[in-house]
Write an enzyme that holds these catalytic residues in place. Sequence first.
Site, short mmCIF file in Angstrom:
data_model
loop_
_atom_site.label_atom_id
_atom_site.label_comp_id
_atom_site.label_asym_id
_atom_site.label_seq_id
_atom_site.Cartn_x
_atom_site.Cartn_y
_atom_site.Cartn_z
N GLU A 1 4.23 13.26 -4.83
CA GLU A 1 3.56 13.17 -3.53
C GLU A 1 4.33 14.01 -2.51
OE1 GLU A 1 1.49 9.77 -0.79
OE2 GLU A 1 3.52 9.36 -1.47
N CYS B 1 -1.89 8.87 2.91
CA CYS B 1 -1.64 8.41 1.54
C CYS B 1 -2.79 8.78 0.61
CB CYS B 1 -1.39 6.91 1.53
SG CYS B 1 -2.68 5.94 2.32
N GLU C 1 0.89 -1.17 0.00
CA GLU C 1 0.00 0.00 0.00
C GLU C 1 0.91 1.21 0.00
OE1 GLU C 1 -1.53 3.18 0.94
OE2 GLU C 1 -1.98 2.37 2.94
#
Length: 498
Positions: free
Chosen positions: A400, A303, A269
């Site tokens: 990110e 996330c 993940e």
Amino acid sequence: MNAIHKPELGAAAKLFLAKAPKMLIDGKWVDAISGETFPVEDPSTEEVITHVPAGNKLDVDRAVEAARRALESGPWGRLSPGDRSKLIWRLGDLLEKHVDEFAEIESLDNGKPVANARRDDVPGAVSMFHYMAGWPQRLSGETLPVSSPGDWHAYTLREPVGVVGQIIPWNFPLGMLAWKVAPALAAGCTIVLKPAEQTPLTALRFGELVQEAGIPDGVVNIVTGYGETAGAALAEHPDVNKVAFTGSTEVGKRIVRAAAGNLKRVSLELGGKSPAIVFPDANLDLAIAGTANAIFYNQGQTCTAASRLFAHRSIYDQVVEGVSVAASKVKIGHGLDPTVNFGPLVSREQHQRVSGFLDSSRSEGAEVVTGGNVIGTRGYFVEPTVLAQTNRDMRVVREEIFGPVVCVQSFDDDDLEAVARFANDTEYGLSASVWTQDLRVAHLMARKIKAGTVCINTHNYADPAWPFGGSKQSGWGREMGKEVMESYTELKSIAARL
């Protein structure tokens, strides 16, 4: 910002932190074989809270050996599904009994507001253990109606995948522990858990609950250490059958390469650059509050954070202004202050990373509507930031950030395919949200967006029964729901000639 006031911890949290933390291996609390330790910081003040063992390959070896022994010759494998269910449920009950203590330790260790940890993190972990407690008695195979000549009894069994290495991140330390440990126990696996070096404390306190619940020795082992030592050793260990990792895409790729040695199972993940798309008919009060929360919750260290906000041109100015006002109203301070809803970033490294993105946004021509600065000289605080006039060529839009920085872009095309191309213009595919009162638009957009999870008129949704995971470079596999049980079980096919 004035000097940070650090509220007092409760008695239970103080008692835990007064002890010299050790690792849990084979039911015993031990130091690292090397004797080395590393400091754990309070990110609000930069003060050292405590030191924990710096486990390395030798410590991982003995933890894996204990997990293998517990799997193959200990009592764990002989427990009935019902008894295994009771133990997992008991872990949930014990967490629930200590909600305040775990919330305080999590807040101190990570920096997040204690109110959030008390409302979300700890109850979420409780729910995960309670939900997964039902799965041992639901794991079943099938009888297969085969067509081969003769008489056959053909069927399948689901068996535990084996010894599992689990590497969890620092943004939701207890929550990610629950997401990984609970289903592994439900499947009958044994575990070596490595918490993030920045936030090991709730994992070690959880280890005490493992023993209190009556989980047999060696079933859950907890090794603290750095990613490049303990984490790498766990990923490449030849006697580990599966690795479950949550963290950055860069490290996830290294995990895959390390796992190739014995072709162990891998679930990942990873990162995200999630879009939130606000259509002109959206309930703007709901959409503005929801998209602001989607990026500023947990200081943007999520996330699924909605770091790319797309607003229709007709409402763009209202959305930018509304999210900016929401950013200006957050109360910033030490996470242990129950009135605070915005704490520090987790570490100096993360502080420098986000600061670098803020600098690059200015140099690339983004308009800083609000925020854009670090706060104070002590503690890892950054202002919640809204950037307008952003575009696909900017680093802050492509990469990110993992911080409280949102890039707002407008669209004026009513063609849903064109809007979807905006949303899908990223290497990631973890999460997205659509804000509209038109059910047709909502569900068509949910189909067109390339992401593992899509929310309608909300963001950052999670539930133990709701499968969670990503596509593209956001990872492999799913957490939670019935789908996670496929990650922790092997399917065995059996055929008997009658």
